[in-house]
Write a protein that holds these residues in place. Structure first.
Motif, short mmCIF file in Angstrom:
data_model
loop_
_atom_site.label_atom_id
_atom_site.label_comp_id
_atom_site.label_asym_id
_atom_site.label_seq_id
_atom_site.Cartn_x
_atom_site.Cartn_y
_atom_site.Cartn_z
N GLU A 107 -29.95 13.03 28.12
CA GLU A 107 -30.86 12.93 27.01
C GLU A 107 -30.34 13.98 25.94
N VAL A 108 -30.11 13.50 24.55
CA VAL A 108 -29.85 14.55 23.57
C VAL A 108 -30.96 15.75 23.43
N THR A 109 -30.53 16.78 23.56
CA THR A 109 -31.57 17.85 23.59
C THR A 109 -31.29 18.93 22.27
N THR B 30 -28.19 16.76 28.06
CA THR B 30 -28.63 17.25 29.26
C THR B 30 -28.56 16.32 30.21
N ASN B 31 -28.31 16.60 31.49
CA ASN B 31 -28.59 15.78 32.76
C ASN B 31 -29.08 16.53 33.68
N HIS B 32 -30.09 16.32 34.35
CA HIS B 32 -30.69 17.08 35.47
C HIS B 32 -30.55 16.34 36.88
N SER B 33 -29.84 16.83 37.58
CA SER B 33 -29.64 16.27 39.02
C SER B 33 -30.14 17.24 40.00
N PRO B 34 -30.64 17.05 41.31
CA PRO B 34 -30.90 17.85 42.35
C PRO B 34 -29.93 19.08 42.42
N GLY B 35 -30.48 20.37 42.10
CA GLY B 35 -29.84 21.52 42.46
C GLY B 35 -29.11 22.10 40.96
N VAL B 36 -28.99 21.01 40.12
CA VAL B 36 -28.14 21.54 38.80
C VAL B 36 -28.65 21.15 37.64
N ARG B 37 -28.40 21.58 36.59
CA ARG B 37 -28.54 21.08 35.18
C ARG B 37 -27.33 21.40 34.63
N THR B 38 -27.10 20.18 33.91
CA THR B 38 -25.56 20.15 33.22
C THR B 38 -25.76 19.71 31.75
N VAL B 39 -25.26 20.66 30.82
CA VAL B 39 -25.48 20.54 29.37
C VAL B 39 -24.02 20.20 28.90
N PRO C 274 -29.23 5.11 15.49
CA PRO C 274 -28.24 6.02 15.61
C PRO C 274 -28.73 7.19 16.56
N LEU C 275 -27.47 7.71 17.04
CA LEU C 275 -27.68 8.75 18.05
C LEU C 275 -28.73 9.97 17.10
N ARG C 276 -29.82 10.38 18.05
CA ARG C 276 -30.62 11.53 17.49
C ARG C 276 -31.24 12.39 18.65
N LEU C 277 -31.90 13.35 18.21
CA LEU C 277 -32.71 14.11 19.37
C LEU C 277 -33.52 13.20 20.17
N GLY C 278 -33.37 13.44 21.44
CA GLY C 278 -34.26 12.35 22.48
C GLY C 278 -33.50 11.31 22.67
N SER C 279 -32.39 10.57 22.16
CA SER C 279 -31.56 9.85 22.37
C SER C 279 -31.10 9.86 24.12
N ARG C 280 -30.72 8.54 24.56
CA ARG C 280 -30.72 8.66 26.05
C ARG C 280 -29.48 7.79 26.32
N ALA C 281 -28.58 8.01 27.21
CA ALA C 281 -27.53 7.07 27.47
C ALA C 281 -27.12 7.21 29.00
#
Length: 141
Positions: free
Chosen positions: A63-65, A76-85, A43-50
């Motif tokens: 990644e589930v944060t 959260t997704n980390h891409s060059p120059g931007v962090r998206t939540v 099941p989806l949980r802290l630390g799960s990734r998709a």
């Protein structure tokens, strides 16, 4: 940059949570997702990734944060120059329904530029997801 949208579903919290937590099923009820592939089991949980593919975008790994059962999760997704939540919050309403709130927050040196280029699309995708989650929750509950 923060985008927020809400919808009230005529479904109980358990039904809305079941739909929300089953992320691989999202493409069935929202046109804002082409594919959602879990990169772990269970099941989806802290630390799960998709890995998520959205129309007009490259696939991104999220990644589930934060995670609170039957209440919310953020990824959260980390891409060059931007962090998206992406935040997904659900709360029971007094009439037995569920208030769905979705948020998208981008920070970093490229966040402003990305908002200028893709802000309208991001808002549309957020609204499609809220409407789809509402409908899928109501169908389930």
């Amino acid at each position: 940059m923060m985008l927020t949208t809400s919808a009230e579903a005529h479904a109980d919290l358990a039904a809305a949570w079941a739909v929300l937590r089953d992320v691989t099923d999202w493409p069935r009820w929202t046109r804002s997702m082409t594919t959602v592939e879990r990169l772990d089991d269970g099941p989806l949980r802290l630390g799960s990734r998709a890995r998520i593919k959205q129309p007009g975008m490259q696939p991104l790994v999220w990644e589930v944060t934060t995670f609170a059962d039957e209440a919310e999760f953020s990824w959260t997704n980390h891409s060059p120059g931007v962090r998206t939540v992406g935040r997904h919050l659900i709360r029971a309403t007094d009439d037995g329904g569920t208030l769905i709130t979705l948020e998208l927050e981008q920070t970093g040196p490229l966040a402003g530029l990305l908002n200028l280029l893709f802000g309208k699309r991001n808002r549309r995708y957020l609204e499609l997801e809220a409407a789809g989650l509402k409908s899928a929750s109501e169908a389930r509950g």
